[in-house]
Scaffold this motif. Structure first.
Motif, PDB file in Angstrom:
ATOM      1  N   UNK A   6       0.203  12.187 -11.910  1.00 41.97           N
ATOM      2  CA  UNK A   6       1.467  11.482 -11.696  1.00 41.97           C
ATOM      3  C   UNK A   6       1.524  10.800 -10.347  1.00 41.97           C
ATOM      4  N   UNK A   7       1.119  11.520  -9.307  1.00 44.73           N
ATOM      5  CA  UNK A   7       1.133  10.954  -7.964  1.00 44.73           C
ATOM      6  C   UNK A   7       0.149   9.799  -7.848  1.00 44.73           C
ATOM      7  N   UNK A   8      -1.007   9.958  -8.466  1.00 48.36           N
ATOM      8  CA  UNK A   8      -2.024   8.910  -8.391  1.00 48.36           C
ATOM      9  C   UNK A   8      -1.601   7.668  -9.174  1.00 48.36           C
ATOM     10  N   UNK A   9      -0.937   7.864 -10.295  1.00 50.91           N
ATOM     11  CA  UNK A   9      -0.459   6.715 -11.068  1.00 50.91           C
ATOM     12  C   UNK A   9       0.639   5.981 -10.301  1.00 50.91           C
ATOM     13  N   UNK A  10       1.535   6.730  -9.664  1.00 47.98           N
ATOM     14  CA  UNK A  10       2.562   6.105  -8.822  1.00 47.98           C
ATOM     15  C   UNK A  10       1.915   5.312  -7.691  1.00 47.98           C
ATOM     16  N   UNK A  11       0.830   5.851  -7.158  1.00 50.12           N
ATOM     17  CA  UNK A  11       0.110   5.181  -6.068  1.00 50.12           C
ATOM     18  C   UNK A  11      -0.471   3.848  -6.534  1.00 50.12           C
ATOM     19  N   UNK A  12      -0.981   3.832  -7.753  1.00 49.45           N
ATOM     20  CA  UNK A  12      -1.513   2.592  -8.324  1.00 49.45           C
ATOM     21  C   UNK A  12      -0.403   1.548  -8.425  1.00 49.45           C
ATOM     22  N   UNK A  13       0.752   1.969  -8.915  1.00 53.14           N
ATOM     23  CA  UNK A  13       1.845   1.015  -9.099  1.00 53.14           C
ATOM     24  C   UNK A  13       2.389   0.524  -7.759  1.00 53.14           C
ATOM     25  N   UNK A  14       2.443   1.399  -6.757  1.00 53.04           N
ATOM     26  CA  UNK A  14       2.879   0.970  -5.427  1.00 53.04           C
ATOM     27  C   UNK A  14       1.869  -0.006  -4.831  1.00 53.04           C
ATOM     28  N   UNK A  15       0.601   0.191  -5.153  1.00 51.58           N
ATOM     29  CA  UNK A  15      -0.417  -0.760  -4.698  1.00 51.58           C
ATOM     30  C   UNK A  15      -0.117  -2.146  -5.253  1.00 51.58           C
ATOM     31  N   UNK A  16       0.283  -2.209  -6.508  1.00 50.97           N
ATOM     32  CA  UNK A  16       0.669  -3.490  -7.101  1.00 50.97           C
ATOM     33  C   UNK A  16       1.875  -4.095  -6.416  1.00 50.97           C
ATOM     34  N   UNK A  17       2.871  -3.259  -6.112  1.00 52.87           N
ATOM     35  CA  UNK A  17       4.073  -3.745  -5.429  1.00 52.87           C
ATOM     36  C   UNK A  17       3.710  -4.360  -4.082  1.00 52.87           C
ATOM     37  N   UNK A  18       2.887  -3.665  -3.325  1.00 45.12           N
ATOM     38  CA  UNK A  18       2.498  -4.208  -2.028  1.00 45.12           C
ATOM     39  C   UNK A  18       1.495  -5.347  -2.173  1.00 45.12           C
ATOM     40  N   UNK A  19       0.853  -5.422  -3.332  1.00 44.37           N
ATOM     41  CA  UNK A  19       0.024  -6.580  -3.610  1.00 44.37           C
ATOM     42  C   UNK A  19       0.858  -7.850  -3.675  1.00 44.37           C
ATOM     43  N   UNK A  20       2.028  -7.762  -4.292  1.00 45.69           N
ATOM     44  CA  UNK A  20       2.953  -8.899  -4.312  1.00 45.69           C
ATOM     45  C   UNK A  20       3.338  -9.269  -2.884  1.00 45.69           C
ATOM     46  N   UNK A  21       3.629  -8.248  -2.074  1.00 46.70           N
ATOM     47  CA  UNK A  21       4.043  -8.492  -0.686  1.00 46.70           C
ATOM     48  C   UNK A  21       2.951  -9.174   0.125  1.00 46.70           C
ATOM     49  N   UNK A  22       1.715  -8.737  -0.069  1.00 48.32           N
ATOM     50  CA  UNK A  22       0.638  -9.307   0.747  1.00 48.32           C
ATOM     51  C   UNK A  22       0.317 -10.729   0.305  1.00 48.32           C
ATOM     52  N   UNK A  23       0.463 -11.016  -0.996  1.00 50.78           N
ATOM     53  CA  UNK A  23       0.253 -12.390  -1.454  1.00 50.78           C
ATOM     54  C   UNK A  23       1.363 -13.310  -0.955  1.00 50.78           C
ATOM     55  N   UNK A  24       2.580 -12.776  -0.896  1.00 50.62           N
ATOM     56  CA  UNK A  24       3.685 -13.557  -0.324  1.00 50.62           C
ATOM     57  C   UNK A  24       3.448 -13.813   1.160  1.00 50.62           C
ATOM     58  N   UNK A  25       2.917 -12.806   1.853  1.00 46.31           N
ATOM     59  CA  UNK A  25       2.609 -12.942   3.277  1.00 46.31           C
ATOM     60  C   UNK A  25       1.570 -14.033   3.506  1.00 46.31           C
ATOM     61  N   UNK A  26       0.512 -14.024   2.700  1.00 52.90           N
ATOM     62  CA  UNK A  26      -0.545 -15.025   2.852  1.00 52.90           C
ATOM     63  C   UNK A  26      -0.042 -16.409   2.451  1.00 52.90           C
ATOM     64  N   UNK A  27       0.772 -16.473   1.417  1.00 50.75           N
ATOM     65  CA  UNK A  27       1.354 -17.753   1.012  1.00 50.75           C
ATOM     66  C   UNK A  27       2.155 -18.351   2.168  1.00 50.75           C
TER      67      UNK A  27
END
Length: 551
Positions: A193-214
């Motif tokens: 459960x914790x690891x799956x949540x970690x995967x999804x949070x990685x995706x959330x921050x993936x959006x943030x980092x792409x917005x940052x680079x944009x």
């Protein structure tokens, strides 16, 4: 694991679709894979300790951030094959880890047992520690899969963060998350459960980092504009620049201006032509070649020096005529190639590249014509009325997002055939080097809207997320999945992984990826992704168009 073997399954072309164990399909040798495993182990340790320090009020400093980002980026597929360079990063990381541990102890912090490994960082024990820290250290295949899914997402995130940071855009929250995620995957007791949540949070921050680079790219170079890019050659000597780092091409253009040398982009650097502050350089004359995997023959024909700002490096043949005129920079490296480092002022000196170019012949012509791109979100929004009208009238019935990576497997011909077979009332939204399968086809337009809209580099997949959310708002829909958009993503390496996780975090469902599913996704994890998000893979061109486009 035997010292004569490796285990790596991070790219789409991994051996037998399960994992490279003798030598990487990419050309990575077992010893290089071993040192990369060791480097990742040190990164996990540094991230874990820093996470504990952050919780105690000691934020991550620039040296720690730079190490984590550079080390993760260096282990992306086809980025760094230089054992000596990787081992220097290991030594640097070991030194940083010791400093962080001292700070933690001085603060009276009790670190998790898994942060303070028994290994002391002795060089004599490098190989043994590397073997202990291989991917296979996790015996449970589902736990291993979730940890690797996060690790590979973090690699893509690190790549995007480095580009943004080099343009002055930084975000402490993203760095803190990377440390938190590293801490979770380091914990041997972390559960599903914790690891799956970690995967999804990685995706959330993936959006943030792409917005940052944009934001970094557009603030530095302006919003991409629709641009016709020459794919022929001129008569002057040239420098070919590959990869993703727009700061590098800007510095190269500044230093070559007025020298009589032309600059050409290659592969993922093609979108540099779309930015106003880069396209104003008249000696940025065109794009040479295609996707990364064709570089052996294209580099041989180019005649001039080549600069790699990021992956993807294909190891040259021993007899290659270009192996002595290739330079690397940033997190990339290859044995025997000269590396251009930043100076104390943060700038790079390309004088050696320029001097070599002046001695070289002009590039050989391998094709002629032009290709059009520059359809990032700002440009699409400028066409919003026309696009919305076309959707309402039925002139555009569906958008197909065909972003991601290209590769050399014959099965990837699917994407060219898919593009050709799409009904005339569909529009392809693309970014990344996947576009080279169809961006030179004459697919026409719909009422003046080209049927292939190229947003740019792989990180510009962010544009399609922004466009989708905007269309959802315009059409007053409750769910992004109600839009007439089908996601048919091709993947190869870890920047595509973070894009996929980012899309999942936004709630996008029924994404299909290919040409194969990732080897690092276990059956148990795949079951969760299929049930939760409808994730699937490609079948045949005819069947996929019938199921997902014509319905």
């Amino acid at each position: 694991m035997s010292e004569n073997k490796m285990f790596c399954y991070q790219c789409q072309e991994t051996a037998k679709g399960t994992g490279c164990i003798l030598m990487g399909v990419c050309g990575k040798k077992p010893e290089t894979a071993r040192w990369q495993d060791l480097l990742l182990s040190v990164v996990r340790g540094v991230g874990t300790i820093q996470h504990e320090l952050t919780k105690a009020g000691k934020s991550c400093d620039e040296q720690v951030t730079n190490f984590i980002v550079d080390a993760l980026f260096s282990t992306i597929t086809n980025a760094n094959f230089d054992d000596e360079a990787i081992l220097k990063k290991v030594a640097n990381g070991v030194a940083i880890k010791k400093v962080l541990m001292d700070i933690a102890h001085d603060k009276g912090l009790t670190l998790p047992d898994y942060a303070e490994t028994k290994w002391a960082g002795d060089k004599a024990d490098y190989a043994a520690e590397a073997n202990r820290q291989s991917i296979l250290r996790n015996a449970n295949v589902d736990l291993r899969s979730l940890k690797e899914l996060t690790t590979l997402g973090l690699k893509g995130m690190a790549a995007y963060y480095e580009h943004a940071a080099r343009l002055g855009k930084k975000d402490q929250e993203i760095v803190d998350f990377m440390c938190e995620a590293l801490s979770i995957i380091t914990n041997p007791n972390a559960e599903m459960g914790e690891l799956l949540d970690n995967v999804m949070k990685t995706g959330k921050y993936g959006v943030n980092v792409m917005a940052l680079l944009d934001a970094a790219n557009t603030e530095a170079f302006g919003n991409p504009e629709v641009t016709s890019v020459n794919i022929g050659v001129g008569k002057n000597p040239g420098i070919l620049i590959s990869g993703h780092d727009l700061s590098d091409i800007k510095q190269l253009l500044e230093q070559t201006e007025g020298t009589g040398i032309d600059v050409y982009t290659h592969s993922e650097m093609l979108p540099a032509h779309y930015y106003p502050e880069l396209k104003k350089y008249k000696h940025l004359v065109g794009n040479y070649g295609n996707a990364w995997w064709k570089q052996k023959e294209e580099f041989a024909a180019f005649n001039g020096p080549i600069v790699f700002t990021t992956n993807c490096i294909v190891p040259p043949a021993p007899t290659a005529n270009y192996k002595d005129r290739v330079f690397t920079t940033n997190s990339t490296g290859y044995p025997g190639w000269k590396h251009i480092a930043e100076g104390a002022d943060g700038k790079k000196d390309f004088s050696e590249v320029i001097a070599l170019a002046k001695k070289c012949e002009a590039p050989q012509e391998i094709e002629t014509g032009s290709i059009v791109g520059g359809f990032a979100h700002a440009q699409v929004f400028a066409l919003a009325d026309k696009v919305v009208d076309a959707i309402k009238s039925g002139a555009i019935r569906k958008f197909v997002v065909m972003a991601g990576c290209d590769g050399r497997m014959k099965s990837r011909s699917y994407y060219e055939e898919f593009a050709k077979a799409l009904p005339k009332d569909t529009v392809i939204l693309t970014s990344g080097c996947a576009k080279y399968k169809y961006n030179k086809l004459n697919l026409g337009d719909i009422g003046g809207i080209p049927r292939v809209l190229d947003a740019g580099q792989c990180n510009d997949s962010y544009s399609w997320a922004v466009v989708a959310l905007k269309l959802k708002e315009i059409f007053e829909l409750n769910d992004i999945n109600d839009l007439p958009i089908f996601f048919n993503i091709s993947w190869y390496e870890q920047k595509a992984v973070i894009v996929l996780l980012a899309l999942l975090s936004l709630g996008v469902k029924n994404i299909h990826i290919g040409p194969t599913l990732p080897a690092f996704v276990s059956e148990g994890v795949l079951k969760v992704l299929v049930e939760t998000f409808g994730l699937g893979t490609i079948t045949t061109v005819e069947e996929d168009i019938e199921r997902f486009v014509k319905q």
